[in-house]
Design a protein around this motif. Structure first.
Motif, PDB file in Angstrom:
ATOM      1  N   TRP A 165      39.875  63.348  12.483  1.00  0.00           N
ATOM      2  CA  TRP A 165      40.751  62.362  12.720  1.00  0.00           C
ATOM      3  C   TRP A 165      41.874  62.246  12.154  1.00  0.00           C
ATOM      4  CZ3 TRP A 165      40.565  61.709  17.644  1.00  0.00           C
ATOM      5  CH2 TRP A 165      39.231  61.699  18.221  1.00  0.00           C
ATOM      6  N   ARG A 166      41.605  62.839  10.682  1.00  0.00           N
ATOM      7  CA  ARG A 166      43.051  62.744   9.733  1.00  0.00           C
ATOM      8  C   ARG A 166      43.883  63.824  10.366  1.00  0.00           C
ATOM      9  NH1 ARG A 166      44.031  66.019   5.756  1.00  0.00           N
ATOM     10  NH2 ARG A 166      41.863  66.838   5.902  1.00  0.00           N
ATOM     11  N   MET A 167      42.996  65.085  10.419  1.00  0.00           N
ATOM     12  CA  MET A 167      43.745  66.085  10.945  1.00  0.00           C
ATOM     13  C   MET A 167      44.385  65.949  12.464  1.00  0.00           C
ATOM     14  SD  MET A 167      41.097  69.356   9.928  1.00  0.00           S
ATOM     15  CE  MET A 167      41.873  70.683  10.378  1.00  0.00           C
ATOM     16  N   VAL A 168      43.834  65.625  13.022  1.00  0.00           N
ATOM     17  CA  VAL A 168      44.490  64.986  14.468  1.00  0.00           C
ATOM     18  C   VAL A 168      45.675  64.301  14.163  1.00  0.00           C
ATOM     19  CG1 VAL A 168      44.028  63.663  16.711  1.00  0.00           C
ATOM     20  CG2 VAL A 168      42.305  65.344  15.995  1.00  0.00           C
ATOM     21  N   GLY A 169      45.465  63.290  13.409  1.00  0.00           N
ATOM     22  CA  GLY A 169      46.825  62.468  12.960  1.00  0.00           C
ATOM     23  C   GLY A 169      48.122  63.446  12.696  1.00  0.00           C
ATOM     24  N   LYS A 170      47.564  64.208  11.602  1.00  0.00           N
ATOM     25  CA  LYS A 170      48.728  64.940  10.840  1.00  0.00           C
ATOM     26  C   LYS A 170      49.242  66.039  11.880  1.00  0.00           C
ATOM     27  CE  LYS A 170      49.321  67.912   6.642  1.00  0.00           C
ATOM     28  NZ  LYS A 170      48.661  68.193   5.314  1.00  0.00           N
ATOM     29  N   TRP A 171      48.584  66.779  12.471  1.00  0.00           N
ATOM     30  CA  TRP A 171      49.014  68.024  13.365  1.00  0.00           C
ATOM     31  C   TRP A 171      49.122  67.749  14.624  1.00  0.00           C
ATOM     32  CZ3 TRP A 171      50.339  71.084   9.630  1.00  0.00           C
ATOM     33  CH2 TRP A 171      49.844  71.135   8.581  1.00  0.00           C
ATOM     34  N   HIS A 172      48.661  66.639  15.252  1.00  0.00           N
ATOM     35  CA  HIS A 172      48.729  66.421  16.564  1.00  0.00           C
ATOM     36  C   HIS A 172      49.423  65.172  17.028  1.00  0.00           C
ATOM     37  CE1 HIS A 172      45.856  69.773  17.657  1.00  0.00           C
ATOM     38  NE2 HIS A 172      45.636  69.627  16.516  1.00  0.00           N
ATOM     39  N   VAL A 173      49.770  64.265  15.891  1.00  0.00           N
ATOM     40  CA  VAL A 173      50.479  63.048  16.105  1.00  0.00           C
ATOM     41  C   VAL A 173      51.669  63.125  15.478  1.00  0.00           C
ATOM     42  CG1 VAL A 173      50.622  60.568  16.145  1.00  0.00           C
ATOM     43  CG2 VAL A 173      48.449  61.874  16.811  1.00  0.00           C
ATOM     44  N   VAL A 174      51.576  63.188  14.130  1.00  0.00           N
ATOM     45  CA  VAL A 174      52.818  63.236  13.268  1.00  0.00           C
ATOM     46  C   VAL A 174      53.746  64.426  13.380  1.00  0.00           C
ATOM     47  CG1 VAL A 174      53.720  63.038  10.989  1.00  0.00           C
ATOM     48  CG2 VAL A 174      51.721  61.750  11.457  1.00  0.00           C
ATOM     49  N   MET A 175      53.169  65.446  13.232  1.00  0.00           N
ATOM     50  CA  MET A 175      54.003  66.486  13.606  1.00  0.00           C
ATOM     51  C   MET A 175      54.771  66.642  14.627  1.00  0.00           C
ATOM     52  SD  MET A 175      52.955  70.928  12.890  1.00  0.00           S
ATOM     53  CE  MET A 175      51.786  70.870  14.174  1.00  0.00           C
ATOM     54  N   PRO A 176      54.400  66.537  15.763  1.00  0.00           N
ATOM     55  CA  PRO A 176      55.062  66.452  17.060  1.00  0.00           C
ATOM     56  C   PRO A 176      56.151  65.383  17.418  1.00  0.00           C
ATOM     57  CG  PRO A 176      52.772  66.317  17.617  1.00  0.00           C
ATOM     58  CD  PRO A 176      52.990  66.533  16.532  1.00  0.00           C
ATOM     59  N   LEU A 177      55.691  64.203  16.745  1.00  0.00           N
ATOM     60  CA  LEU A 177      56.534  63.005  16.715  1.00  0.00           C
ATOM     61  C   LEU A 177      57.793  63.373  15.824  1.00  0.00           C
ATOM     62  CD1 LEU A 177      54.477  60.044  16.509  1.00  0.00           C
ATOM     63  CD2 LEU A 177      55.748  60.732  18.482  1.00  0.00           C
ATOM     64  N   VAL A 178      57.661  64.150  14.447  1.00  0.00           N
ATOM     65  CA  VAL A 178      58.601  64.182  13.666  1.00  0.00           C
ATOM     66  C   VAL A 178      59.586  65.565  14.451  1.00  0.00           C
ATOM     67  CG1 VAL A 178      59.275  65.656  11.461  1.00  0.00           C
ATOM     68  CG2 VAL A 178      57.440  63.614  11.726  1.00  0.00           C
ATOM     69  N   THR A 179      58.857  66.436  14.851  1.00  0.00           N
ATOM     70  CA  THR A 179      59.544  67.478  15.863  1.00  0.00           C
ATOM     71  C   THR A 179      60.461  66.912  16.897  1.00  0.00           C
ATOM     72  OG1 THR A 179      57.737  68.938  15.302  1.00  0.00           O
ATOM     73  CG2 THR A 179      59.412  69.614  17.025  1.00  0.00           C
ATOM     74  N   ALA A 180      60.162  65.840  17.437  1.00  0.00           N
ATOM     75  CA  ALA A 180      60.821  65.382  18.616  1.00  0.00           C
ATOM     76  C   ALA A 180      62.161  64.415  17.954  1.00  0.00           C
ATOM     77  CB  ALA A 180      60.168  64.290  19.370  1.00  0.00           C
ATOM     78  N   LEU A 181      61.910  63.939  16.929  1.00  0.00           N
ATOM     79  CA  LEU A 181      62.990  63.566  16.375  1.00  0.00           C
ATOM     80  C   LEU A 181      64.174  64.507  15.645  1.00  0.00           C
ATOM     81  CD1 LEU A 181      64.282  60.763  15.128  1.00  0.00           C
ATOM     82  CD2 LEU A 181      62.856  61.182  12.774  1.00  0.00           C
ATOM     83  N   PHE A 182      63.673  65.432  15.191  1.00  0.00           N
ATOM     84  CA  PHE A 182      64.785  66.516  14.353  1.00  0.00           C
ATOM     85  C   PHE A 182      64.913  67.624  15.265  1.00  0.00           C
ATOM     86  CE2 PHE A 182      63.139  64.170  10.920  1.00  0.00           C
ATOM     87  CZ  PHE A 182      63.949  64.222  10.079  1.00  0.00           C
ATOM     88  N   GLY A 183      64.283  67.996  16.265  1.00  0.00           N
ATOM     89  CA  GLY A 183      64.400  69.193  17.131  1.00  0.00           C
ATOM     90  C   GLY A 183      63.610  70.435  16.588  1.00  0.00           C
ATOM     91  N   TYR A 184      63.082  70.280  15.636  1.00  0.00           N
ATOM     92  CA  TYR A 184      62.329  71.261  14.980  1.00  0.00           C
ATOM     93  C   TYR A 184      61.368  70.496  14.046  1.00  0.00           C
ATOM     94  CZ  TYR A 184      65.215  70.927  10.566  1.00  0.00           C
ATOM     95  OH  TYR A 184      65.703  70.505   9.418  1.00  0.00           O
TER      96      TYR A 184
END
Length: 315
Positions: A165-184
């Motif tokens: 669940w830590r990995m899901v939060g990091k790679w599957h939640v935080v990473m795509p959210l940050v990507t949506a914010l910055f465009g990469y």
């Protein structure tokens, strides 16, 4: 040092015998990389292509490439589009996906190896996604031997239960959210891998088990994995939270026409307390882990006394 974390990666110093190159991908995109070439040509000498993990620079594998070169191989390393030597400016709005990295970038390097080293056997070493990329090149039938290290599809249910669940939060939640914010994904700023194109993040974070169901995937019948008849060695490490047995064997099942061997190594098999997902290619393992890959590339077999346990693959 956390050997399970990409933030511990540091580029290896380039050995003196490599030369840089610039070459077009299958669609013309300029790729950058390095070549280790012996002065005297030899049609019996294999050339090894090293496929990097997702958003890990090819320079990370320079010491391992130097080791292969010293043991009689020619070697090619390269960066996928948008990464390291193959980055051209801002990644905001840059179009790239896992499919592009395999179908266009790896395929171009595979063709380059055939042109630059005519008649020589071609082998591949693939780390993490690099093992998947090895199955996406249309010319994959030319590959003689393939060694993968921790290679899998980043399917969240395959992650190690202790940290899932830590990995899901990091790679599957935080990473795509940050990507949506910055465009990469600004990975360098965060200490998570290299900066990563948005399309690659979409592929990585998709909650699906198989490559063909990722955003840039194609129908299973259209994938070139089955064209490979290479001898495949899949190396996994027991404390790699990505490379669990189900994860490794999920990818192995795609190489349906190949002879497949899965070797699972525990850190204490080599006198360590941890190795994780990223550390295999660090130079401190030259005497303990690298000879396993070397023996497979040379002979297509594990030598007596190889550490680890040979798995009965459910593929």
């Amino acid at each position: 040092m956390n050997l399970n974390d990409a933030s511990s990666l540091t580029p290896a110093t380039q050995p003196s015998q490599n030369t840089s190159f610039r070459a077009p991908a299958a669609d013309g995109y300029p790729l950058g990389g390095f070549t280790w070439r012996h002065i005297r040509s030899d049609p019996t000498r294999p050339v090894v292509i090293i496929n990097a993990a997702t958003s890990v620079r090819c320079r990370h594998y320079s010491r391992f490439a130097d080791y292969l070169f010293a043991n009689g191989f020619d070697v090619i390393t390269y960066d996928y589009r948008g990464i390291g030597e193959s980055r051209r400016g801002s990644l905001r709005g840059f179009k790239a996906s896992w499919s592009d990295w395999g179908r266009l970038d790896f395929e171009a390097i595979l063709q380059r190896a055939q042109r630059e080293f005519p008649g020589q056997p071609i082998d591949v070493v693939g780390h993490s996604f690099g093992g998947c990329a090895a199955g996406l090149g249309a010319s994959g039938a030319v590959i003689r031997r393939l060694v993968t290290v921790g290679a899998q599809f980043a399917y969240w249910r395959d992650y190690a239960a202790s940290g899932r669940w830590r990995m899901v939060g990091k790679w599957h939640v935080v990473m795509p959210l940050v990507t949506a914010l910055f465009g990469y994904f600004p990975g360098k700023r965060l200490g998570w891998l290299e900066d990563t194109p948005a399309g690659v993040v979409r592929d990585w974070s998709a909650p699906t088990p198989s490559y063909e169901t990722r955003p840039s995937g194609r129908a299973l019948g259209e994938l070139p994995f089955a064209r490979l008849t290479a001898q495949v060695l899949a190396i996994s490490i027991t404390d790699d939270p990505f490379g669990t047995v189900p994860a490794i064997e999920r990818l192995l099942s795609y190489f349906a026409s190949s002879e497949r061997t899965h070797l699972r190594i525990a850190p204490d098999d080599i006198g360590e307390t941890q190795v994780g997902h990223f550390a295999f290619f660090r130079s401190e393992y030259e005497d303990r882990l690298w000879p396993i890959a070397l023996a497979w590339l040379k002979h297509g077999a594990l030598t007596p006394g190889t550490p680890g346990r040979r798995m009965t693959a459910r593929v």
